[in-house]
Design a protein around this motif. Sequence first.
Motif, PDB file in Angstrom:
ATOM      1  N   CYS A   1       0.802  -1.147  -0.037  1.00  0.00           N
ATOM      2  CA  CYS A   1      -0.571  -0.404   0.015  1.00  0.00           C
ATOM      3  C   CYS A   1       1.107   1.753   0.003  1.00  0.00           C
ATOM      4  CB  CYS A   1      -0.840   0.274   1.180  1.00  0.00           C
ATOM      5  SG  CYS A   1      -2.406  -1.127   0.760  1.00  0.00           S
ATOM      6  N   LEU A   2       1.698   0.894   0.989  1.00  0.00           N
ATOM      7  CA  LEU A   2       3.075   2.408   0.732  1.00  0.00           C
ATOM      8  C   LEU A   2       3.334   2.987  -0.151  1.00  0.00           C
ATOM      9  CD1 LEU A   2       4.591   4.271   2.387  1.00  0.00           C
ATOM     10  CD2 LEU A   2       6.043   2.866   2.914  1.00  0.00           C
ATOM     11  N   LEU A   3       3.725   1.440  -1.565  1.00  0.00           N
ATOM     12  CA  LEU A   3       4.315   2.357  -2.601  1.00  0.00           C
ATOM     13  C   LEU A   3       3.930   2.493  -3.825  1.00  0.00           C
ATOM     14  CD1 LEU A   3       7.394  -0.372  -2.336  1.00  0.00           C
ATOM     15  CD2 LEU A   3       7.259   1.464  -1.665  1.00  0.00           C
ATOM     16  N   VAL A   4       2.151   1.979  -3.319  1.00  0.00           N
ATOM     17  CA  VAL A   4       1.666   2.177  -4.507  1.00  0.00           C
ATOM     18  C   VAL A   4       1.131   3.830  -4.290  1.00  0.00           C
ATOM     19  CG1 VAL A   4      -1.210   1.943  -5.075  1.00  0.00           C
ATOM     20  CG2 VAL A   4       0.802  -0.501  -4.602  1.00  0.00           C
ATOM     21  N   SER A   5       0.502   4.197  -2.869  1.00  0.00           N
ATOM     22  CA  SER A   5       0.229   5.349  -2.938  1.00  0.00           C
ATOM     23  C   SER A   5       1.062   6.396  -3.270  1.00  0.00           C
ATOM     24  CB  SER A   5       0.095   5.515  -1.309  1.00  0.00           C
ATOM     25  OG  SER A   5       1.406   5.861  -0.849  1.00  0.00           O
ATOM     26  N   ALA A   6       1.377   8.012  -3.428  1.00  0.00           N
ATOM     27  CA  ALA A   6       1.834   8.502  -3.250  1.00  0.00           C
ATOM     28  C   ALA A   6       1.956   9.523  -2.050  1.00  0.00           C
ATOM     29  CB  ALA A   6       0.443  10.031  -3.482  1.00  0.00           C
ATOM     30  N   SER A   7       2.497   8.374  -1.248  1.00  0.00           N
ATOM     31  CA  SER A   7       3.604   8.893   0.775  1.00  0.00           C
ATOM     32  C   SER A   7       4.642   8.725   0.578  1.00  0.00           C
ATOM     33  CB  SER A   7       2.601   8.090   0.991  1.00  0.00           C
ATOM     34  OG  SER A   7       0.959   7.967   1.065  1.00  0.00           O
ATOM     35  N   SER A   8       5.340   8.245  -1.039  1.00  0.00           N
ATOM     36  CA  SER A   8       6.725   8.101  -1.233  1.00  0.00           C
ATOM     37  C   SER A   8       7.166   8.180  -2.046  1.00  0.00           C
ATOM     38  CB  SER A   8       7.316   6.657  -0.399  1.00  0.00           C
ATOM     39  OG  SER A   8       5.798   5.614  -1.236  1.00  0.00           O
ATOM     40  N   PRO A   9       6.990   9.752  -2.450  1.00  0.00           N
ATOM     41  CA  PRO A   9       7.095  10.166  -3.886  1.00  0.00           C
ATOM     42  C   PRO A   9       9.363  10.316  -3.918  1.00  0.00           C
ATOM     43  CG  PRO A   9       7.034  11.894  -2.303  1.00  0.00           C
ATOM     44  CD  PRO A   9       6.557  10.418  -1.575  1.00  0.00           C
ATOM     45  N   PHE A  10       9.899   9.936  -2.104  1.00  0.00           N
ATOM     46  CA  PHE A  10      10.930  10.144  -2.319  1.00  0.00           C
ATOM     47  C   PHE A  10      12.023   8.282  -3.011  1.00  0.00           C
ATOM     48  CE2 PHE A  10      15.769  11.308  -2.149  1.00  0.00           C
ATOM     49  CZ  PHE A  10      15.837  12.710  -3.065  1.00  0.00           C
ATOM     50  N   THR A  11      11.136   7.619  -2.776  1.00  0.00           N
ATOM     51  CA  THR A  11      11.119   6.291  -2.732  1.00  0.00           C
ATOM     52  C   THR A  11      11.770   5.626  -3.730  1.00  0.00           C
ATOM     53  OG1 THR A  11      11.089   6.183  -0.765  1.00  0.00           O
ATOM     54  CG2 THR A  11      11.260   3.547  -1.208  1.00  0.00           C
ATOM     55  N   THR A  12      12.814   5.333  -4.543  1.00  0.00           N
ATOM     56  CA  THR A  12      12.827   4.795  -5.658  1.00  0.00           C
ATOM     57  C   THR A  12      13.800   4.123  -6.438  1.00  0.00           C
ATOM     58  OG1 THR A  12      12.165   5.149  -8.219  1.00  0.00           O
ATOM     59  CG2 THR A  12      13.083   6.317  -7.336  1.00  0.00           C
ATOM     60  N   GLY A  13      13.613   2.813  -6.575  1.00  0.00           N
ATOM     61  CA  GLY A  13      14.773   2.212  -6.692  1.00  0.00           C
ATOM     62  C   GLY A  13      15.245   0.624  -5.642  1.00  0.00           C
ATOM     63  N   ALA A  14      14.396   1.058  -4.760  1.00  0.00           N
ATOM     64  CA  ALA A  14      15.119   0.134  -3.853  1.00  0.00           C
ATOM     65  C   ALA A  14      13.723  -1.389  -3.814  1.00  0.00           C
ATOM     66  CB  ALA A  14      13.970   0.484  -2.301  1.00  0.00           C
ATOM     67  N   VAL A  15      15.139  -2.393  -3.440  1.00  0.00           N
ATOM     68  CA  VAL A  15      14.791  -3.798  -3.373  1.00  0.00           C
ATOM     69  C   VAL A  15      14.386  -3.809  -1.867  1.00  0.00           C
ATOM     70  CG1 VAL A  15      15.034  -5.918  -3.812  1.00  0.00           C
ATOM     71  CG2 VAL A  15      16.074  -4.026  -4.982  1.00  0.00           C
ATOM     72  N   PHE A  16      13.240  -4.048  -1.254  1.00  0.00           N
ATOM     73  CA  PHE A  16      12.489  -4.618   0.221  1.00  0.00           C
ATOM     74  C   PHE A  16      12.997  -6.217   0.059  1.00  0.00           C
ATOM     75  CE2 PHE A  16      10.895  -0.006  -1.208  1.00  0.00           C
ATOM     76  CZ  PHE A  16      10.722   0.840   0.391  1.00  0.00           C
ATOM     77  N   VAL A  17      13.716  -6.654   0.720  1.00  0.00           N
ATOM     78  CA  VAL A  17      13.484  -7.884   1.099  1.00  0.00           C
ATOM     79  C   VAL A  17      12.175  -8.062   2.371  1.00  0.00           C
ATOM     80  CG1 VAL A  17      15.110 -10.289   1.310  1.00  0.00           C
ATOM     81  CG2 VAL A  17      15.763  -8.287  -0.195  1.00  0.00           C
ATOM     82  N   VAL A  18      11.422  -8.818   2.386  1.00  0.00           N
ATOM     83  CA  VAL A  18      10.724  -9.433   3.803  1.00  0.00           C
ATOM     84  C   VAL A  18      10.866 -10.550   3.619  1.00  0.00           C
ATOM     85  CG1 VAL A  18       8.224  -9.257   4.296  1.00  0.00           C
ATOM     86  CG2 VAL A  18       9.313  -7.332   2.473  1.00  0.00           C
ATOM     87  N   ASP A  19      11.745 -11.565   4.140  1.00  0.00           N
ATOM     88  CA  ASP A  19      11.858 -12.637   4.440  1.00  0.00           C
ATOM     89  C   ASP A  19      12.103 -13.444   5.628  1.00  0.00           C
ATOM     90  OD1 ASP A  19      14.537 -12.413   4.753  1.00  0.00           O
ATOM     91  OD2 ASP A  19      15.474 -13.302   3.362  1.00  0.00           O
ATOM     92  N   GLY A  20      11.907 -12.479   7.108  1.00  0.00           N
ATOM     93  CA  GLY A  20      12.103 -12.988   8.611  1.00  0.00           C
ATOM     94  C   GLY A  20      13.848 -13.488   8.655  1.00  0.00           C
TER      95      GLY A  20
END
Length: 249
Positions: free
Chosen positions: A224-243
């Motif tokens: 939801c955060l990445l789809v929203s307009a709430s993080s306009p300076f976040t780009t090119g990031a790779v978010f690993v979500v794996d515990g």
Amino acid sequence: MDFQLQDTVVLVTGASRGLGAAMAVTLAEEGATVVAAARSKDSLDDVAARGQGRISVEVVDMRDETAVSGLVDSVVARHGRIDALVNNAGIAAAGTFAEQDPQVWKDTMTVNVIAPMLLAQAAGRKMIEQGHGRIVNIASTTGVRGKPHLVGYSASKGAVVRMTEALAAEWAAKNVQVNCIAPGAFATDAQKAVLESPDLLQRRVAKIPARRMADAAELMPLVCLLVSASSPFTTGAVFVVDGGESGKL
């Protein structure tokens, strides 16, 4: 947190089951207008029924490049624009590399790399015209760390990671953010064989520092955060979500 998605049109691929279905439903619950795309109409209809009237469906096979190329135009024709694209559809054919049919690789690359490329290209053109847009590519921890017996899948998801980074740099000045999520072990249909075998599940969980598999709901705030307009300076990031799995030695 209110992600303010009420006026957001989102296309989610691979949305008939697993993480894709959870993304489509969650985004709709947050107020977004969602177009859910996948091969199975019956499964898509089930997802749409959970979407509070905010989910419409598009039946498309990601191996059909012509159909994929027209998907964004279909979304725009229906809703007037496209604000976000979630490239989630993918296939993972396991097998011994030395004996694997090259056609398996071709199919994997078509679905996991070519289809996201075509969609990002078509969506990006519209987003640049609009002056804004967000693309979220769903990779995998195998795109960050290779995995035996999933060589083709690992290679394809590695390509998605690199595509994300390069495209983010190319389109940052156009106000189009491109990011990537690399999920680890989530308790979805894709892990059915593991979940139904106590022995396999025990061995799989033993590799995860968190000592459990994740629930799909745990990924949704990030989506939801990445789809929203709430993080306009976040780009090119790779978010690993794996515990913590890919971070250990």
